[in-house]
Write an enzyme that holds these catalytic residues in place. Sequence first.
Site, mmCIF file in Angstrom:
data_model
loop_
_atom_site.group_PDB
_atom_site.id
_atom_site.type_symbol
_atom_site.label_atom_id
_atom_site.label_comp_id
_atom_site.label_asym_id
_atom_site.label_seq_id
_atom_site.Cartn_x
_atom_site.Cartn_y
_atom_site.Cartn_z
ATOM 1 C CD GLU A 244 32.140 88.006 -0.749
ATOM 2 O OE1 GLU A 244 31.941 86.796 -0.984
ATOM 3 O OE2 GLU A 244 32.895 88.724 -1.417
ATOM 4 C CB CYS A 278 33.790 86.322 -4.361
ATOM 5 S SG CYS A 278 34.063 88.066 -4.179
HETATM 6 O O1 TXE Z 1 39.100 79.733 2.459
HETATM 7 P P1 TXE Z 1 38.798 79.638 3.981
HETATM 8 P P2 TXE Z 1 40.301 79.158 1.601
HETATM 9 C C1 TXE Z 1 36.446 79.926 -1.736
HETATM 10 C C2 TXE Z 1 37.141 79.326 -2.947
HETATM 11 C C3 TXE Z 1 38.256 78.546 -2.336
HETATM 12 C C4 TXE Z 1 37.649 78.090 -1.029
HETATM 13 C C5 TXE Z 1 38.647 77.807 0.056
HETATM 14 O O2 TXE Z 1 36.255 78.456 -3.612
HETATM 15 O O3 TXE Z 1 38.633 77.444 -3.102
HETATM 16 O O4 TXE Z 1 36.829 79.165 -0.626
HETATM 17 O O5 TXE Z 1 39.543 78.908 0.213
HETATM 18 C C6 TXE Z 1 40.259 81.719 7.946
HETATM 19 N N1 TXE Z 1 37.657 80.078 12.051
HETATM 20 N N2 TXE Z 1 36.838 81.291 -1.486
HETATM 21 O O6 TXE Z 1 40.789 77.854 2.122
HETATM 22 O O7 TXE Z 1 39.265 78.375 4.603
HETATM 23 C C7 TXE Z 1 41.495 81.524 7.105
HETATM 24 O O8 TXE Z 1 42.648 81.565 7.920
HETATM 25 C C8 TXE Z 1 38.004 81.323 11.681
HETATM 26 C C9 TXE Z 1 35.843 82.277 -1.739
HETATM 27 O O9 TXE Z 1 41.290 80.234 1.516
HETATM 28 O O10 TXE Z 1 37.375 79.969 4.111
HETATM 29 C C10 TXE Z 1 41.372 82.686 6.135
HETATM 30 O O11 TXE Z 1 41.819 83.890 6.752
HETATM 31 N N3 TXE Z 1 38.710 81.603 10.586
HETATM 32 C C11 TXE Z 1 36.227 83.576 -1.246
HETATM 33 C C12 TXE Z 1 39.870 82.776 5.892
HETATM 34 O O12 TXE Z 1 39.280 82.111 6.991
HETATM 35 C C13 TXE Z 1 39.074 80.564 9.797
HETATM 36 C C14 TXE Z 1 37.607 83.987 -1.120
HETATM 37 C C15 TXE Z 1 39.398 82.149 4.586
HETATM 38 O O13 TXE Z 1 39.725 80.800 4.601
HETATM 39 C C16 TXE Z 1 38.749 79.240 10.127
HETATM 40 C C17 TXE Z 1 38.497 82.876 -0.904
HETATM 41 C C18 TXE Z 1 38.000 79.010 11.322
HETATM 42 N N4 TXE Z 1 37.614 77.784 11.703
HETATM 43 C C19 TXE Z 1 38.093 81.607 -1.093
HETATM 44 N N5 TXE Z 1 39.250 78.423 9.161
HETATM 45 C C20 TXE Z 1 35.306 84.704 -1.455
HETATM 46 N N6 TXE Z 1 34.212 84.764 -0.718
HETATM 47 O O14 TXE Z 1 35.583 85.567 -2.236
HETATM 48 C C21 TXE Z 1 39.865 79.222 8.243
HETATM 49 N N7 TXE Z 1 39.770 80.522 8.637
#
Ligand code: TXE
Length: 533
Positions: A244, A278
Amino acid sequence: MASVIQREPKVDEIVSYNPATGEEVGRVGQSSEGEVRTAVERSREAFHKWKKTSFRERRALVMRAREVILAEVDGIAHLISAESGKPFGEAIAMEIAPVLDLMQYFGRRAQSILKPKRINIGLYATMGRYSKIVHHPLGVVGIIPAWNYPFSIPLGEAVMALMAGNSVVIKPSELTPLVGVKIGEIFEKAGAPEDLIQIVSGDGRTGAALVDAAPDKIMFTGSVTTGKKIAAAAAKNLTSVVLELGGKDPMIVFDDANLELAAGAAVWGAFCNSGQSCSSVERLYVHESIADKLTKLIVEKTRELKQGSGDREDVSIGAMSSERQLEIVQDHVKQFREAGAKVEIGGRISIQNPKSKIQNLFYEPTVISGATNDMLPMQEETFGPTLPIATFKTEAEAIRLANDSEFGLTASVWTRDYSKGQRVARQIEAGSVCVNEVLYTHGIGQTPWGGFKNSGRGRTHGAEGLMELVQPQHIHVNRFAILPDAWWMPYSSTAVETFRGFATKFATGSMRKTSLLIPQLARRVWELVRKKK
Ligand code: TXE
């Protein structure tokens, strides 16, 4: 820029800070790679016992967990608000209430959604055969959520996984680790079997360790970049993933819409959770004839909103969840200004506590007019309290502008003409499209949630989401097992003639045509029976 971090965490520790005050909310130990692997191994053992439980036992656990939550609604809402910055009331309305509803729904309905189903196998049935599908749990489900809905997203997915007979390991976001720990406590209080639902804490490295530990499914919520990394890492073990990945959700307002309602919806859809949903309204397209009127209404409604610390009940807009998110918003607003769009209201940091030494993470709700799709922030996810408004002339143009995006999570269409609303909805490339509503359908656990295009893969919620958490097994029974099948060996010219008949008559699906095959079929089966003798 001053930092919210006041005292250094230990290397193996995550410190959670309140984005509204900069105060420490608490700390948790960072799970090591080995601990994550052990958690998955123990989870697999728990799974082998849990998969044998009846739906009644699973439902009882989920309902007990519901009771634990109900007894602690305010405490949980304050914790969510303290870690994420969102208003306390919003934590109840948008996280706790929907997940309680999801729990009762899947607690009661998972059994009937997953019950064995007969399949129509057409003319094969005339040969005394039948087929059905039964659903088996997958095993260990790894859940990696983001920080924006730290309670409802992982908890809802966990409940669905448990009801389907799986065990669960959650790696909460490093920005909201204590809400994750709380989910573990809720199930502990509810008397969950040991290791059935475990929480491992840490940042992206812990998330990566969870993926590498080869659970049987990964449910991920976050950015496109991280989603791609997870899909690539999961592929090494052929672990399937549901992703997602957010959106750039359009709202289309036609000239026959109820403008008062559309303005209220736009304000809520763009600014709740400081725009960090989102399915936030990230682009508003309004018919040019009503653009000024709608913009004025939206600005008036925005002016009425109170911003402040999320623990106050009269606050509508809290702090953003992180410095990084705030920086993206500042950059996008700057780009809008430079590209010639007009900031109607907002467009700056909201000063809450002038004496505070920490970075202020409050950003004013911001309405921008004169936006066009060639402006970069109309393409990239902002994830902040901004509402850019663009205009269109025709229905076709509105659809084209809405679809001009790499994302496709949700969209909304506003018109008093319901058939036009649905006609337009079907042409929008998005996983959920509302007519005269915005944003909230993630809260309807009964309906599927997921995106088209770069907004993700697979579905959470709804029957479709439950099906992501099971593997189908086809059981085929021949109740007429007294004669050999005509397609068995040895082959012969009679066999080949029969196979031609299969291709030209049986494969038409027509009973009438297939009946012409009966004499040939009888010859062939008799040939096989005679050979056996
Ligand atoms: O997300 P990340 P972030 C979008 C929004 C935001 C951007 C970055 O635009 O500015 O994403 O947000 C884990 N392997 N959304 O930095 O990095 C991390 O620890 C496994 C949209 O918060 O994607 C966290 O638990 N896991 C969104 C989760 O992934 C990993 C909601 C999300 O982190 C990982 C939030 C890896 N290599 C942000 N790296 C929506 N879909 O609603 C990080 N994580």
